[in-house]
Structure formats: C-alpha cells, structure tokens
Design an enzyme around this catalytic site. Sequence first.
Site, mmCIF file in Angstrom:
data_model
loop_
_atom_site.group_PDB
_atom_site.id
_atom_site.type_symbol
_atom_site.label_atom_id
_atom_site.label_comp_id
_atom_site.label_asym_id
_atom_site.label_seq_id
_atom_site.Cartn_x
_atom_site.Cartn_y
_atom_site.Cartn_z
ATOM 1 N N GLU A 40 48.866 39.846 42.395
ATOM 2 C CA GLU A 40 49.101 38.923 43.496
ATOM 3 C C GLU A 40 50.595 38.991 43.799
ATOM 4 O OE1 GLU A 40 47.911 34.891 42.654
ATOM 5 O OE2 GLU A 40 48.522 34.239 44.660
ATOM 6 N N ARG A 264 44.848 39.573 27.159
ATOM 7 C CA ARG A 264 46.164 39.690 27.781
ATOM 8 C C ARG A 264 47.240 39.817 26.714
ATOM 9 N NH1 ARG A 264 48.507 36.127 31.642
ATOM 10 N NH2 ARG A 264 46.596 36.418 32.790
ATOM 11 N N LYS A 274 54.077 33.659 35.827
ATOM 12 C CA LYS A 274 54.993 33.833 36.958
ATOM 13 C C LYS A 274 55.498 32.491 37.479
ATOM 14 C CE LYS A 274 52.155 36.876 38.870
ATOM 15 N NZ LYS A 274 51.457 37.631 39.888
HETATM 16 P P1 ATP Z 1 50.652 35.282 35.740
HETATM 17 O O1 ATP Z 1 49.727 34.292 35.130
HETATM 18 O O2 ATP Z 1 51.713 35.765 34.855
HETATM 19 O O3 ATP Z 1 51.145 34.874 37.069
HETATM 20 P P2 ATP Z 1 48.563 36.698 36.875
HETATM 21 O O4 ATP Z 1 47.363 37.006 36.055
HETATM 22 O O5 ATP Z 1 48.454 35.572 37.831
HETATM 23 O O6 ATP Z 1 49.796 36.564 35.937
HETATM 24 P P3 ATP Z 1 48.270 38.782 38.755
HETATM 25 O O7 ATP Z 1 49.266 39.297 39.699
HETATM 26 O O8 ATP Z 1 47.136 38.008 39.271
HETATM 27 O O9 ATP Z 1 49.049 37.947 37.680
HETATM 28 O O10 ATP Z 1 47.745 39.926 37.787
HETATM 29 C C1 ATP Z 1 47.606 41.277 38.089
HETATM 30 C C2 ATP Z 1 46.887 41.932 36.963
HETATM 31 O O11 ATP Z 1 47.699 41.899 35.793
HETATM 32 C C3 ATP Z 1 45.597 41.214 36.623
HETATM 33 O O12 ATP Z 1 44.580 42.165 36.430
HETATM 34 C C4 ATP Z 1 45.919 40.477 35.364
HETATM 35 O O13 ATP Z 1 44.787 40.314 34.578
HETATM 36 C C5 ATP Z 1 46.972 41.388 34.713
HETATM 37 N N1 ATP Z 1 47.840 40.621 33.824
HETATM 38 C C6 ATP Z 1 48.571 39.531 34.114
HETATM 39 N N2 ATP Z 1 49.197 39.053 33.024
HETATM 40 C C7 ATP Z 1 48.863 39.882 31.994
HETATM 41 C C8 ATP Z 1 49.178 39.934 30.600
HETATM 42 N N3 ATP Z 1 49.971 39.020 30.036
HETATM 43 N N4 ATP Z 1 48.649 40.937 29.863
HETATM 44 C C9 ATP Z 1 47.852 41.852 30.428
HETATM 45 N N5 ATP Z 1 47.516 41.857 31.719
HETATM 46 C C10 ATP Z 1 48.002 40.891 32.505
HETATM 47 MG MG MG Z 2 47.040 35.400 39.352
#
Ligand code: ATP
Ligand code: MG
Length: 561
Positions: A40, A264, A274
């Site tokens: 995102e 994760r 984030k």
């Molecule tokens: P955050 O909670 O840090 O904002 P998010 O999951 O909202 O992270 P996205 O941009 O939606 O971030 O994630 C993009 C991809 O990265 C998704 O497939 C998500 O599952 C993966 N991802 C995010 N954080 C992690 C992590 N700590 N370890 C592994 N994969 C991750």
């Molecule tokens: Mg997200």
Amino acid sequence: MAIANNEAPAKERSANFLEEIIQESIAKGETRVQTRFPPEPNGYLHIGHAKSICINFGLAKKYGGKCNLRFDDTNPTKEDVEYVDSIKRDIQWLGFEWALERYASDYFDQLYDWAVELIKKGLAYVDDQTQEEIRLTRGTVSEPGKPSPWRDRSVEENLDLFTRMRNGEFADGEKVLRAKIDMGHPNMLFRDPIMYRILHTEHHRTGNKWCIYPMYDYAHGQSDSIEQITHSICTLEFDVHRPLYDWFIDALEIYPSHQYEFARLNLTYTMMSKRNLLKLVKEGAVMGWDDPRMPTICALRRKGYTPASVRAFAEMVGVAKRDNVIDLGKMEYCVREDLNKVAERRMAVLNPLKVVITNWEEGKVEMRKAVNNPEDEAAGMREVPFGREIYIDRDDFMENPPKKYFRLSPGQEVRLRYSYLIKCEEVVKDAEGNITELRCTYDPMSGEGSSSDGRRVKGVIHWVSAAHALEAEVRLFNPLFVTEDPFDTSNGQTSWEDNLNPESMVKVKAFLEPALKDAPVGKAYQFERVGYFCADTDSTPENPVFNRTVTLKDSWAKINK
Ligand code: ATP
Ligand code: MG
C-alpha cells in the site's frame, strides 16, 4: 546419471513450505508461477517488506515465473506518489525487477462491474447504516450479528442506489455496499463484509473519477485474479481472510488465484508498523524516513547496508508458518559478513589521543604502504602519510595496565599498523590530571615489520597522522528502542515513546586518514579495528559525515555458534 544430476548440491538447504507448495502445483500440471508484491503506498518500505519482496520475487525467479508489483491503492486518504516512487526505488535497489507495474486503481472499472454482477446475483446490497452501526451489529464470536434493515432490498433498488453512490449523490459514510453472505457465520469476516465505502477524496491516480472506493477484501483477491496470480503470498494475519478471498472468486466465477500465508518478520528492538514509523518522522524523533536508525530500506541503504546483505538476511531467517521474533544481531551479522568481503580498509580514530614521536624529525613525512582489502587482492594498496604527530585511540592506551595488556602503556612498545614500533616514554597531563598527550620514541629499524633486535611485540594499533587527518563527524547508531519489544510497558512505561533510546545516535568528532577525503556517499569502508562505515548523505567536502553501519564485534555469532 540423470538422477544424480537432479540431486541438489549438498550445501543447498531443504525447500521451505512455500517452495514445497509451488513444487506440488508444478507436479500437478501448473505451468506458470506468477506472484506479486502488493504494497500500500502509504509509507516507506521496511525490512519486513524486504522479506516479502525476497520471497515473492525470489520464488518467481527460482521457478522461472514472474512477479508483478501491484500498488494496493484503495485508500486515497493515506496514499501518495512520494511513496510509490520510494517503493519502486527500494525494490530495484534490492536487485529485483517486476514483470508488470500495476495499481489496484487500474481495476476500479472492472471491480465496479463485478460489484454490479454480485448485486444482480443477489449477493450484495446497499446498506444505509453507518459504519459504526454496522460494527455494532456484527455480533460477537459467540453471538450472531443482526441483519441490517436494508438487507433485503430488491436488486433494482440496489442497482439504482449503487449507481447513485458512484455518481456522488451521497455524502461520505451515508451508504456502503455490502456482500450478502451470512450474519451468523462463525468467521466474523463473513458477516456481510463491506465492499465499497463513499469517500469524496481525490485519488493520486484516478483524480476525482471515483467517490466510492473498494475495501481491501473485495479489491485484493479480484486484483490477483485479474493478473492471474498463481500464488498470492501474504502474511499470517490474512489467513482468516482467505475463505472470503475464495468466496468472492467463486461467486464471480473468475480465475482462481490462491492465497498462502507466512509469518511476518519481527525484529528485536525494532518497530515495523508504518503508522508508528510515520509518527516518529512527524514528531521529529528521527531525521526522516531514511534516518539510519529507522528499519526502512532507504534507512538501511543510507546506513551502509548492501542489497546482498539484506537478501542474505531474508534467506537466513527463512520462511516460517508461526510468528516469531528475530534477533537484530542476525541482520548485523549478515551485513558484517558481506562488508568484510567488499569493504576497503582505512584507518580512523574516533576517540583521539595525540602522540608525539620525539625522535622523528620535525616536518618529515613518510608514505607508508597499506593493504586495501586483505580479502580481495584486486583492491590493491594505498599510501598513508606518517609523521611526527599522530592520533591513536584513547582506548589503546592505559596508564596502569593489567597483566597481558598488549597495547600502549608507559614504557611499553606497540606496533603501529603498517608502520613502526613506538614506545611510550612520557605521559603529559593537564592541571586536572587528564592525559593530553603521549611522548613516544620509535624504532627506526622496525619499519618493515620486524624490530631492530628481533624482540617480539604483540599489540598492533591503528593511527592517523595529525598533520594530514581529515576531521569528520562520525555518527554511531544504537537501537532506536531500549527494550527488546518497543511496546513493552512492564516497567511502567505508558507507550512505545517511553522506550525510545536517548543514545540511539551518538555523534563524535573523529580523525580519518586522508584517503577518505572523497569517499562517495554510501561506499562501505572498514575502519580498521572499529567497524564498518560509509559517508552519509549529509556529508560535504567541508563537513564530512560518516555513519557507522555496524560494529566489528560479532556478538550474535559468538552466542549462537
Ligand atoms: P505495516 O503494517 O508495516 O504498515 P502492511 O502490511 O500494512 O505493513 P503493506 O504495504 O500492506 O504493509 O504490505 C505489503 C506486503 O508486505 C504485504 O504482502 C504484507 O503482508 C508484507 N509485509 C508487511 N509487513 C511485513 C513483515 N513485517 N514481514 C513480512 N512481510 C510483511
Ligand atoms: Mg497494509
């Protein structure tokens, strides 16, 4: 013979569970491997994303497939092109290439048409309840939810209202489109999930074309399906979403992508959401998204991490099905291993103590030959100026040393790296008794590695010629949080902000050998006996600034080997 050739080389690790899944699907006749990385664009990528990138792009590469980059841009209030650009840069820096660059917003028309199709099938309806009312009537795990009074609207009425939602006739929050599934379903996500909400907000790509935006659960699987993703890999918290992902695909009878979940990445002393990282930036707790203390990819790059070290780390932590927390030391271990191979060596004194070599002729300068990288002969040699006044590290001198102290102390000799043996003759102090200078003599016969009479000297210390030294600011980084878990409140802290480490960045004035004068930003050097460093983006010819990437000491490997 053929069998022997197919055997994995002895060193190769066994397949992880995602590789097994792909191997099984290939065995069943699947001819393609198509993955995607779906960020995102609401912030900068962090080390957790790096792991997901390495998995998605890595699997595609390994099995001759492709990986798309798809921006999940369904929430215009939080998203921005600044983030889109940084995400692309970070993925390329990590060494990966996407097959297609796509945006969920590319599919808004298709998603809308499919929503109409679901309405026509009696599988979606417009609800006039507020999102709050919807939340309150969802029920609990033990109690079914309450159906909305609008649940049984006719298809015609739903079609009319949904068109009017799209046309902007209603205000934000006045109506939503919901899937009509089961208000008593044990999986709460099935209790008529919201598919669309009204948001009169400009979108960074579609401008003002839309005032209704799809929700994650409706947009994500359908986007996967449009791109014919074979393996939609995401993190564990989405496993409860998988049945709903499948439900939409079944109801629409479209290409059946499948979702698989892995754990994760969590790291000690590191916060990765984030939302909170944005807070750190906004509150000025760090210098920006690329502050070397941040867990973002751009920060790691600025700090001096190499793409190879980040990939090696992702490989090292592997792919797990259960959540766990990885020791931050493992990441440091990976960058240390990589930099040891590639970084040229230099000398730098971070905590200087002046040494005057009294029997060295005033004004005389000798160029000493130094090896650039003992791990890489091709890196060659350089010359380091040596003169009457040098700096050594205060930690390399002790006035009253314990037994077996082999560095400098009164009356004791030490080898200067790539140079002569010196002996401490006198300790000069100021009025308060602080040591301000050492007066030493050198052995003129000891320049080629031996001493004049074959006596053995154990200690070797580094130094920098005072007359030629480059003065620089060196930034020493420590973890951003003092507690292993940034959210730890066991000692009366009220929030993670209380756990911020006041010593997370320590700036020191250092003296560097002159060969570091035009060090390119980001290029890694080993400051001998000190650690790995690189010039920071703040560095200028007048005010050089260096970051410590990692210390030399290998605490993790010691504990775990
Ligand atoms: P955050 O909670 O840090 O904002 P998010 O999951 O909202 O992270 P996205 O941009 O939606 O971030 O994630 C993009 C991809 O990265 C998704 O497939 C998500 O599952 C993966 N991802 C995010 N954080 C992690 C992590 N700590 N370890 C592994 N994969 C991750
Ligand atoms: Mg997200």
